[in-house]
Design a protein around this motif. Structure first.
Motif, mmCIF file in Angstrom:
data_model
loop_
_atom_site.group_PDB
_atom_site.id
_atom_site.type_symbol
_atom_site.label_atom_id
_atom_site.label_comp_id
_atom_site.label_asym_id
_atom_site.label_seq_id
_atom_site.Cartn_x
_atom_site.Cartn_y
_atom_site.Cartn_z
ATOM 1 N N ALA A 362 57.779 -55.256 -43.902
ATOM 2 C CA ALA A 362 58.339 -54.663 -45.314
ATOM 3 C C ALA A 362 58.591 -53.348 -45.312
ATOM 4 N N ASN A 363 57.624 -52.552 -44.823
ATOM 5 C CA ASN A 363 57.512 -51.209 -44.859
ATOM 6 C C ASN A 363 57.730 -50.654 -46.337
ATOM 7 N N GLN A 364 56.982 -51.315 -47.224
ATOM 8 C CA GLN A 364 57.125 -50.873 -48.669
ATOM 9 C C GLN A 364 55.807 -50.212 -49.025
ATOM 10 N N SER A 365 54.761 -50.315 -48.088
ATOM 11 C CA SER A 365 53.374 -49.811 -48.424
ATOM 12 C C SER A 365 53.143 -48.501 -48.045
ATOM 13 N N ARG A 366 52.373 -47.589 -48.448
ATOM 14 C CA ARG A 366 52.424 -46.200 -48.229
ATOM 15 C C ARG A 366 50.758 -45.941 -48.459
ATOM 16 N N ALA A 367 50.169 -45.210 -47.496
ATOM 17 C CA ALA A 367 48.883 -44.553 -47.453
ATOM 18 C C ALA A 367 48.829 -43.192 -47.587
ATOM 19 N N ILE A 368 47.900 -42.481 -47.929
ATOM 20 C CA ILE A 368 47.537 -41.113 -47.945
ATOM 21 C C ILE A 368 46.029 -41.007 -47.820
ATOM 22 N N ILE A 369 45.855 -39.711 -47.221
ATOM 23 C CA ILE A 369 44.334 -39.347 -46.946
ATOM 24 C C ILE A 369 43.992 -38.315 -48.216
ATOM 25 N N ASP A 370 42.948 -38.799 -49.036
ATOM 26 C CA ASP A 370 42.701 -37.816 -50.373
ATOM 27 C C ASP A 370 41.729 -36.723 -49.749
ATOM 28 N N SER A 371 41.436 -35.898 -50.702
ATOM 29 C CA SER A 371 40.651 -34.630 -50.632
ATOM 30 C C SER A 371 39.342 -35.034 -49.928
ATOM 31 N N ALA A 372 38.953 -35.921 -49.819
ATOM 32 C CA ALA A 372 37.523 -36.300 -49.144
ATOM 33 C C ALA A 372 37.979 -36.931 -47.811
ATOM 34 N N GLY A 373 39.140 -36.857 -47.649
ATOM 35 C CA GLY A 373 39.412 -37.473 -46.015
ATOM 36 C C GLY A 373 39.506 -38.815 -46.024
ATOM 37 N N ARG A 374 39.441 -39.598 -47.200
ATOM 38 C CA ARG A 374 39.443 -40.989 -47.162
ATOM 39 C C ARG A 374 40.987 -41.789 -47.084
ATOM 40 N N LEU A 375 41.133 -42.388 -46.392
ATOM 41 C CA LEU A 375 42.555 -43.230 -46.536
ATOM 42 C C LEU A 375 42.679 -44.050 -47.850
ATOM 43 N N GLN A 376 43.606 -43.854 -48.344
ATOM 44 C CA GLN A 376 43.786 -44.615 -49.521
ATOM 45 C C GLN A 376 45.441 -45.239 -49.631
ATOM 46 N N TRP A 377 45.287 -46.281 -50.623
ATOM 47 C CA TRP A 377 46.936 -46.721 -50.757
ATOM 48 C C TRP A 377 47.508 -45.918 -51.692
ATOM 49 N N ALA A 378 48.518 -45.339 -51.380
ATOM 50 C CA ALA A 378 49.595 -44.836 -52.508
ATOM 51 C C ALA A 378 50.466 -45.945 -53.048
ATOM 52 N N SER A 379 50.810 -46.861 -52.405
ATOM 53 C CA SER A 379 51.515 -48.112 -52.643
ATOM 54 C C SER A 379 51.274 -49.004 -51.886
ATOM 55 N N THR A 380 51.020 -50.397 -52.839
ATOM 56 C CA THR A 380 50.660 -51.509 -51.922
ATOM 57 C C THR A 380 52.074 -52.594 -51.734
ATOM 58 N N GLY A 381 53.053 -52.134 -52.211
ATOM 59 C CA GLY A 381 54.150 -53.090 -51.745
ATOM 60 C C GLY A 381 53.976 -54.349 -52.526
ATOM 61 N N ALA A 382 54.234 -55.408 -52.041
ATOM 62 C CA ALA A 382 54.089 -56.789 -52.567
ATOM 63 C C ALA A 382 52.819 -57.614 -52.359
ATOM 64 N N MET A 383 51.977 -56.781 -51.659
ATOM 65 C CA MET A 383 50.666 -57.213 -51.100
ATOM 66 C C MET A 383 49.623 -57.512 -52.328
ATOM 67 N N PRO A 384 48.602 -58.480 -52.338
ATOM 68 C CA PRO A 384 47.998 -58.718 -53.604
ATOM 69 C C PRO A 384 46.677 -57.739 -54.033
ATOM 70 N N ILE A 385 46.859 -56.557 -53.497
ATOM 71 C CA ILE A 385 45.699 -55.789 -53.781
ATOM 72 C C ILE A 385 46.138 -54.454 -54.531
ATOM 73 N N ALA A 386 47.011 -54.652 -55.635
ATOM 74 C CA ALA A 386 47.366 -53.420 -56.245
ATOM 75 C C ALA A 386 46.394 -52.980 -57.048
ATOM 76 N N ALA A 387 45.425 -53.632 -57.255
ATOM 77 C CA ALA A 387 44.282 -53.371 -58.123
ATOM 78 C C ALA A 387 43.292 -52.272 -57.403
ATOM 79 N N TYR A 388 43.579 -52.192 -56.044
ATOM 80 C CA TYR A 388 42.866 -51.327 -55.298
ATOM 81 C C TYR A 388 43.538 -50.153 -54.937
#
Length: 437
Positions: A362-388
């Motif tokens: 689908a290519n609707q999800s997006r990830a970012i690297i935060d200020s601590a260098g951790r990979l985080q979700w910027a968008s989860t698309g339709a995946m059932p993990i929006a809470a994270y």
């Protein structure tokens, strides 16, 4: 490692689990059999715990077998070993001097359609390989996911049916290495478990689970711990171990940066009790490494790992564990056939690999690297993990993406006093390399 007796579990799985210390492994593959033999000998004779590797060339892994044969006849050096062009007899002779109960050899390929490769591999006397229906389809091919799943079903059944002296065949899922970078750990862990369950459903009994080092060592530790927890829950009755990959993205250009990143991956593997590490070399940013550079990487990784004791694992690895479990359970609800469930999950966007351009993603999800260098979700698309994911989606520009892709290069090159990126990033003393023996 699962509580399954080691006897009868094949040379590769049993030897890795039985070493008692981190097994370090290169990715070597050369088109000339004599050079390939020299490389295997050098790895076998190095003063480290290791296993052998034969990595295939790009023509063979993409099914361009006539092109591979033509190039072999011309004497053209390829970027790996053309297994089918050489034929099983040549490969069997190549590996004849190696006692695979002591120094087992793994075939590495990268193919979405591996059936013919696996037939040739078994005929040549090699009983360890890797890949997966998702992990060797979405990043590396434009094959429909449904076609890759069908091919991997019969390929796994071929491996499961093998009844030779080194049976059962060992199969490593590449699910923890999707795109090499910018894929958050919860999705890497979930894809590992799903591909492993796919293998088991089609008869495979000796498995390894992969995890590619990312951008934050604490987050990586949490990811590997979550992987081990879920493997313990789901993979009863099979033998399994964990293999960590030294960072697979844009690699440092400086020697000190490259060795520091390698050492950090070795310490990560040792700290998490992982059984095996796939290494990278100081030449990674520029070219295919030599045999000597591969052996140096093995020695440096082993030295870094020896000074690190496994840390205490935690039963609750936080959000990574919970999100990964949610993804696995959601996919398994789609169909009793795990292959069909994977196809359905990607079609509905319930699995969605960020920045992956395959038509079935689908290519609707997006990830970012935060200020601590951790990979985080910027968008989860339709995946059932929006809470994270964060409450507000982050907008990611092309410049942002390029900066994230170069994050580890800039961070580790900053350790080199003479490098232009000296002031970029924030590495710590624990990320500096252990001197190579």
């Amino acid at each position: 490692m699962s509580e399954v007796p080691l006897s009868g579990l094949g040379h590769f799985g049993s030897r890795v689990a039985g070493r008692g210390e981190l097994v370090v492994q290169s990715r070597m593959g050369f088109s000339d059999p004599a050079q390939m033999l020299d490389g295997l000998r050098a790895v076998r004779d190095a003063p480290v715990e290791s296993v052998g590797t034969i990595t295939l060339d790009s023509f063979t892994r993409t099914g361009q077998l006539r092109r591979a044969r033509d190039e072999v006849l011309r004497g053209t050096p390829l970027n790996g070993y053309p297994l089918i062009a050489h034929g099983a007899a040549v490969t069997r002779e190549l590996i004849a001097e190696f006692d695979q109960s002591v120094f087992p050899i793994q075939l590495r390929h990268g193919s979405a359609r591996p059936y013919a490769l696996f037939k040739e591999m078994l005929a040549a006397g090699i009983t360890a390989t890797e890949g997966g229906p998702v992990s060797y389809c979405l990043p590396y091919s434009r094959e429909p996911l449904s076609a890759a799943v069908a091919e991997w079903e019969r390929s796994c059944e071929l491996l499961a049916a093998f009844d030779g002296p080194a049976s059962p065949v060992h199969l490593e899922t590449f699910g923890g290495c999707m795109l090499g970078q910018l894929c958050p750990p919860d999705l890497l862990v979930a894809l590992n478990i799903l591909e492993a369950l796919f293998f088991v459903q089609h008869g495979v009994r000796s498995i390894s689970l992969s995890y590619a080092q990312q951008t934050n060592p604490l987050q990586d530790r949490e990811g590997i711990e979550a992987l081990r927890v879920l493997a313990g829950e789901w993979l009863g009755g099979v033998s399994w171990h964990v293999v960590v990959y030294t960072f697979m993205g844009v690699y440092p250009e400086s020697r000190e940066g490259a060795l520091s990143l390698l050492a950090a991956s070795a310490r990560l593997a040792a700290l998490t009790g992982s059984e095996r590490l796939m290494v990278k070399t100081v030449a990674e940013a520029f070219r295919i490494p030599t045999v000597a550079e591969n052996v140096q990487a093995l020695r440096c990784a082993a030295a870094a790992a020896r000074g690190t004791e496994p840390g205490e694992a935690h039963d609750d690895c936080g959000e990574i564990l919970h999100a990964a479990r949610t993804l696995v359970n959601t996919v398994l609800e789609q169909h009793s056939s795990i292959g069909a469930a994977l196809v359905a999950a990607f079609r509905r966007g319930l699995l969605d690999v960020p920045y992956c351009l395959h038509p079935d993603n689908a290519n609707q999800s997006r990830a970012i690297i935060d200020s601590a260098g951790r990979l985080q979700w910027a968008s989860t698309g339709a995946m059932p993990i929006a809470a994270y994911a964060p409450a507000h989606e982050a907008r990611i520009s092309a410049a942002d993406l390029l900066s994230m892709l170069g994050y580890n290069r800039a961070r580790f090159d900053s350790l080199d006093p003479g490098h232009p990126d000296r002031t970029v990033g924030a590495t710590t003393s624990s990320e500096r390399p252990t001197p190579c023996p």
